[in-house]
Design a protein around this motif. Structure first.
Motif, PDB file in Angstrom:
ATOM      1  N   SER A  13       1.000  -1.284  -0.063  1.00  0.00           N
ATOM      2  CA  SER A  13       0.213   0.192   0.298  1.00  0.00           C
ATOM      3  C   SER A  13       1.361   1.330  -0.019  1.00  0.00           C
ATOM      4  N   PRO A  14       0.878   1.829  -1.194  1.00  0.00           N
ATOM      5  CA  PRO A  14       1.937   2.821  -1.111  1.00  0.00           C
ATOM      6  C   PRO A  14       1.234   4.209  -0.405  1.00  0.00           C
ATOM      7  N   ALA A  15       0.081   4.215   0.190  1.00  0.00           N
ATOM      8  CA  ALA A  15      -0.554   5.524   0.972  1.00  0.00           C
ATOM      9  C   ALA A  15      -0.267   4.962   2.010  1.00  0.00           C
ATOM     10  N   GLU A  16       0.022   3.901   2.199  1.00  0.00           N
ATOM     11  CA  GLU A  16       0.175   3.559   4.154  1.00  0.00           C
ATOM     12  C   GLU A  16       1.495   3.727   3.695  1.00  0.00           C
ATOM     13  N   ALA A  17       2.435   3.320   3.432  1.00  0.00           N
ATOM     14  CA  ALA A  17       3.525   4.337   2.955  1.00  0.00           C
ATOM     15  C   ALA A  17       4.004   5.614   3.656  1.00  0.00           C
ATOM     16  N   ILE A  18       3.423   6.396   2.534  1.00  0.00           N
ATOM     17  CA  ILE A  18       3.259   7.985   2.953  1.00  0.00           C
ATOM     18  C   ILE A  18       2.877   8.744   4.515  1.00  0.00           C
ATOM     19  N   ALA A  19       2.098   7.531   4.536  1.00  0.00           N
ATOM     20  CA  ALA A  19       1.018   7.941   5.909  1.00  0.00           C
ATOM     21  C   ALA A  19       2.054   7.806   6.487  1.00  0.00           C
ATOM     22  N   SER A  20       2.839   6.551   6.811  1.00  0.00           N
ATOM     23  CA  SER A  20       4.538   6.421   8.022  1.00  0.00           C
ATOM     24  C   SER A  20       5.104   7.508   7.850  1.00  0.00           C
ATOM     25  N   LEU A  21       5.883   7.688   6.300  1.00  0.00           N
ATOM     26  CA  LEU A  21       6.950   8.374   7.030  1.00  0.00           C
ATOM     27  C   LEU A  21       6.222  10.097   6.556  1.00  0.00           C
ATOM     28  N   GLN A  22       5.112  10.602   6.722  1.00  0.00           N
ATOM     29  CA  GLN A  22       4.383  11.107   7.277  1.00  0.00           C
ATOM     30  C   GLN A  22       4.205  11.751   8.614  1.00  0.00           C
ATOM     31  N   ARG A  23       3.846  10.189   9.126  1.00  0.00           N
ATOM     32  CA  ARG A  23       3.975  10.429  11.047  1.00  0.00           C
ATOM     33  C   ARG A  23       5.956  10.633  11.656  1.00  0.00           C
ATOM     34  N   PHE A  24       6.488   9.845  10.874  1.00  0.00           N
ATOM     35  CA  PHE A  24       8.259   9.926  11.492  1.00  0.00           C
ATOM     36  C   PHE A  24       7.884  11.477  10.874  1.00  0.00           C
ATOM     37  N   VAL A  25       7.969  12.266   9.795  1.00  0.00           N
ATOM     38  CA  VAL A  25       8.427  13.940   9.807  1.00  0.00           C
ATOM     39  C   VAL A  25       7.693  14.563  10.837  1.00  0.00           C
ATOM     40  N   ASP A  26       6.282  14.328  10.935  1.00  0.00           N
ATOM     41  CA  ASP A  26       5.765  15.492  12.038  1.00  0.00           C
ATOM     42  C   ASP A  26       6.133  15.406  13.197  1.00  0.00           C
ATOM     43  N   ARG A  27       6.820  14.149  13.372  1.00  0.00           N
ATOM     44  CA  ARG A  27       7.827  14.149  15.209  1.00  0.00           C
ATOM     45  C   ARG A  27       8.866  14.139  14.733  1.00  0.00           C
ATOM     46  N   TYR A  28       9.868  14.378  13.648  1.00  0.00           N
ATOM     47  CA  TYR A  28      11.183  14.377  13.309  1.00  0.00           C
ATOM     48  C   TYR A  28      11.327  15.528  11.957  1.00  0.00           C
ATOM     49  N   PRO A  29      10.852  16.940  12.309  1.00  0.00           N
ATOM     50  CA  PRO A  29      10.803  17.805  11.097  1.00  0.00           C
ATOM     51  C   PRO A  29      12.381  17.753  10.286  1.00  0.00           C
ATOM     52  N   LYS A  30      13.281  17.821  11.108  1.00  0.00           N
ATOM     53  CA  LYS A  30      15.037  17.559  10.787  1.00  0.00           C
ATOM     54  C   LYS A  30      15.060  16.676   9.605  1.00  0.00           C
ATOM     55  N   ALA A  31      14.293  15.428   9.727  1.00  0.00           N
ATOM     56  CA  ALA A  31      14.290  14.311   9.341  1.00  0.00           C
ATOM     57  C   ALA A  31      14.519  14.694   7.862  1.00  0.00           C
ATOM     58  N   VAL A  32      15.817  14.953   6.985  1.00  0.00           N
ATOM     59  CA  VAL A  32      15.978  15.192   5.744  1.00  0.00           C
ATOM     60  C   VAL A  32      15.619  14.381   5.202  1.00  0.00           C
ATOM     61  N   ASP A  33      16.468  13.163   4.861  1.00  0.00           N
ATOM     62  CA  ASP A  33      16.109  11.697   4.004  1.00  0.00           C
ATOM     63  C   ASP A  33      14.647  11.572   4.315  1.00  0.00           C
ATOM     64  N   VAL A  34      14.837  11.275   4.926  1.00  0.00           N
ATOM     65  CA  VAL A  34      13.028  10.824   5.097  1.00  0.00           C
ATOM     66  C   VAL A  34      11.602  11.969   4.383  1.00  0.00           C
ATOM     67  N   GLN A  35      12.270  13.121   5.020  1.00  0.00           N
ATOM     68  CA  GLN A  35      11.231  14.112   4.327  1.00  0.00           C
ATOM     69  C   GLN A  35      11.088  14.356   2.470  1.00  0.00           C
ATOM     70  N   LEU A  36      12.481  13.905   2.193  1.00  0.00           N
ATOM     71  CA  LEU A  36      12.875  13.685  -0.038  1.00  0.00           C
ATOM     72  C   LEU A  36      12.430  12.492  -0.168  1.00  0.00           C
ATOM     73  N   ASN A  37      11.991  11.495   1.039  1.00  0.00           N
ATOM     74  CA  ASN A  37      11.250  10.178   0.884  1.00  0.00           C
ATOM     75  C   ASN A  37       9.668   9.930   0.437  1.00  0.00           C
ATOM     76  N   LEU A  38       9.583  11.221   1.519  1.00  0.00           N
ATOM     77  CA  LEU A  38       7.939  11.678   1.212  1.00  0.00           C
ATOM     78  C   LEU A  38       7.507  11.660  -0.141  1.00  0.00           C
ATOM     79  N   ALA A  39       8.770  12.827  -0.104  1.00  0.00           N
ATOM     80  CA  ALA A  39       8.204  14.373  -1.166  1.00  0.00           C
ATOM     81  C   ALA A  39       7.750  12.761  -3.193  1.00  0.00           C
ATOM     82  N   ARG A  40       9.164  12.008  -2.483  1.00  0.00           N
ATOM     83  CA  ARG A  40       9.557  11.305  -3.883  1.00  0.00           C
ATOM     84  C   ARG A  40       8.134  10.322  -4.055  1.00  0.00           C
ATOM     85  N   ALA A  41       7.890   9.334  -2.753  1.00  0.00           N
ATOM     86  CA  ALA A  41       6.436   8.642  -2.702  1.00  0.00           C
ATOM     87  C   ALA A  41       5.255   9.758  -3.095  1.00  0.00           C
ATOM     88  N   LEU A  42       5.273  10.840  -3.096  1.00  0.00           N
ATOM     89  CA  LEU A  42       3.848  11.810  -3.091  1.00  0.00           C
ATOM     90  C   LEU A  42       4.022  11.553  -4.554  1.00  0.00           C
TER      91      LEU A  42
END
Length: 585
Positions: A248-277
């Protein structure tokens, strides 16, 4: 003979079996690496001395030196099996660790892994406390896929290097990537990691092995346990998302978004979130994510480039151009992509010279060919046909692997300049060197049709079909050529229907099918296919066919409307111009 020194446990093990060193922190297993083919280093006879306490003295040393020389000469002459056998015999007789190590190396070079395993076991038997011997044995067991009984050896090796334990745990799966039995690898990794489950890296390693073995439920559980132990670990968050994304790509995106919400300076996760979108075509959200990153990291190429590409997708050329121009000022190893896209933007702005300047800065890689083709097209439209051809030929010298595409492009320039005979001759010259090249046969067949050489066209298209039975365009071209001339209509329809089976959504094949139905008198069937084709691709020739069928059906106002609309977009298209003359007042 000195043992190889290294700071990483797994690098030593890898060298022992001729494998490349493994980088710590690798995620899912990569492709198996080919064993090295380098020649093993040569041993010097002076280095072979009797072991401490050996009573055989000079006689044994003389025999050893002679046999070493014999084996080395054999190795130099390419007699690898003989050299391996000589060294193995010497190692068994002397039980000397230095000779054993050399015997293992030569046996590996000779691809005698059965002998490598036997010698490695003997070495461990002789020197049970030798870390080097243990590493070699473990490496050989991995290479030969003998995983049973390997866990204790790996655990001992991990415990012996506490400082590098987290990194070595992360590298476990990469080490075992050669093994085709993923279930066995999962069992082994689970056993090896069991004593270290207080570390997030141990759970990560088990998660990777489980995912590779197809046990996604366990993989997800282990990845999440790793995050319990290291809540802010970006690698763990990315692994969790990767596992979720397999279903489920949607679940993957939601998982990344939750992590970014908790750790807004997580650059690699933010990049992967944007690419997943982007992957889910949620462009507006992706753009917002990249824009946030751009504020924080305005000089990071991994941020700047995606922002520019998203801007292009949304037709925001001002933002795209600004970011691309900024990108080429940054420390970027290869600037070909931004230069190529800057060239496209300049072309759309009718800045031809600026576009040429950008295209000429595109180097080798995926954008080289399209940049050369665009440059040549610009020059041809400027009336500089000879210069355009020269550029294509110069590009072929730089990139011989793309010579074929560049030659076909040169022929297209000549065809568009109404030099059809010269275009045909150019491809004929290329065919004289590659007589069975399908692309050359196809393109030259189309030119032969323009020149009225129908027999040549038919012969070559049938040759393409013979060489490439799944080539939809070859069936379509041959079928359409018959239909357009009202020749062999049953065969024409059969050919086009075959093309349609191979490429059912191709608008040009739909156009051909509509046209052959029209030639056979099935006006309603023709109309249905031509309307579908025109909706998919408002091409001027499809418009001409659709207009003619509508006119024949008595729907003259619709026919005129279609033809006029198409003429506004492409006023110089020959087939369309002819249709307009026939059906417009």
């Amino acid at each position: 003979m000195k043992p190889i020194k290294t700071t990483l446990l797994w690098a030593t093990l890898a060298l022992a079996v001729g494998m490349p060193a493994i980088a710590a922190g690798d995620a899912l297993p990569g492709r198996p690496q080919k064993p090295t083919t380098r020649e093993p280093r040569r041993i010097v006879p002076e280095a072979v001395q009797p072991r401490s306490g050996d009573s055989s003295g000079g006689e044994l040393t003389g025999q050893v030196v002679y046999q070493v020389l014999l084996a080395e000469v054999a190795l130099q002459r390419g007699k690898n099996d003989f050299a391996s056998e000589a060294y193995a015999d010497l190692a068994v007789r002397t039980r000397d660790p230095a000779i054993l190590e050399r015997a293992i190396e030569v046996a590996s070079y000779a691809r005698r892994f059965d002998r490598v395993l036997e010698l490695a076991r003997l070495w461990v038997q002789i020197e049970p406390e030798s870390k080097r011997a243990q590493k070699v044995l473990a490496g050989v067991m991995i290479m030969t896929n003998q995983l049973d009984g390997l866990a204790p050896e790996l655990i001992r090796m991990l415990e012996a290097d506490k400082e590098s334990l987290p990194a070595n745990l992360l590298a476990l799966n990469r080490m075992l990537a050669r093994s085709p039995d993923r279930q066995a690898v999962l069992q082994l990794v689970s056993k090896v990691c069991a004593p270290f489950l207080g570390l997030a890296e141990a759970h990560y390693a088990v998660a990777v092995a489980a995912s590779s073995a197809g046990d996604q439920q366990r993989a997800l559980g282990e990845a999440r346990q790793a995050l319990v132990l290291r809540p802010d670990w970006e690698a763990g968050a990315l692994l969790e998302a990767q596992i979720l994304g397999s279903k489920s790509p949607a679940e993957a995106i939601a998982s990344l978004q939750r992590f970014v919400d908790r750790y807004p300076k997580a650059v690699d996760v933010q990049l992967n979130l944007a690419r997943a979108l982007v992957g889910e075509k949620r462009y507006a959200e992706a753009k917002r994510q990249f824009e946030h990153l751009l504020v924080a990291y305005p000089n990071n190429p991994d941020v700047v480039f995606p922002v520019a590409i998203l801007a292009l997708q949304e037709n925001d050329q001002a933002l795209a151009e600004a970011q691309l121009k900024h990108l080429v000022t940054l420390d970027l190893a290869d600037k070909s992509a931004p230069y190529y896209y800057l060239g496209q933007i300049a072309e759309e702005h009718k800045a031809s010279d600026e576009a040429l300047a950008y295209y000429r800065q595109v180097g080798a890689g995926e954008h080289f060919l399209p940049a050369q083709l665009r440059s040549a097209s610009i020059l041809a439209h400027q009336g500089k046909l000879d210069e355009a051809r020269a550029e294509l030929r110069a590009a072929a010298e730089k990139s011989p692997s793309q010579r074929l595409q560049l030659t076909i492009a040169e022929a297209a320039l000549l065809r568009d300049a109404k030099q059809t005979e010269a275009a045909f001759d150019l491809l004929e010259q290329a065919l004289s060197q590659q007589a069975a090249q399908p692309d050359l046969l196809y393109e030259s067949a189309l030119l032969a049709e323009r020149l009225g050489r129908l027999e040549v066209m038919e012969t070559r298209l049938r040759k393409v079909i013979e060489l490439q039975p799944e080539n939809a365009q070859a069936y379509n071209a041959l079928g359409y050529s018959y239909a357009d001339r009202k020749l062999r209509l049953p065969e024409s329809r059969q050919l086009i229907e075959k093309a349609s089976q191979l490429a059912p959504k191709d608008p040009f094949i739909l156009d051909s099918l509509g046209w052959v139905l029209y030639r056979q008198g099935d006006l309603e069937g023709a109309l249905t296919h031509l309307q579908r084709a025109y909706a998919e691709r408002p091409d001027p020739e499809i418009a001409a066919h659709l207009g003619e069928v509508l006119w024949t059906l008595g729907r003259k106002d619709e026919a005129r409307s279609i033809l006029r609309e198409a003429q506004k977009k492409d006023p110089s298209h020959e087939v369309l111009m002819e249709a307009v003359k026939r059906f417009s007042p």
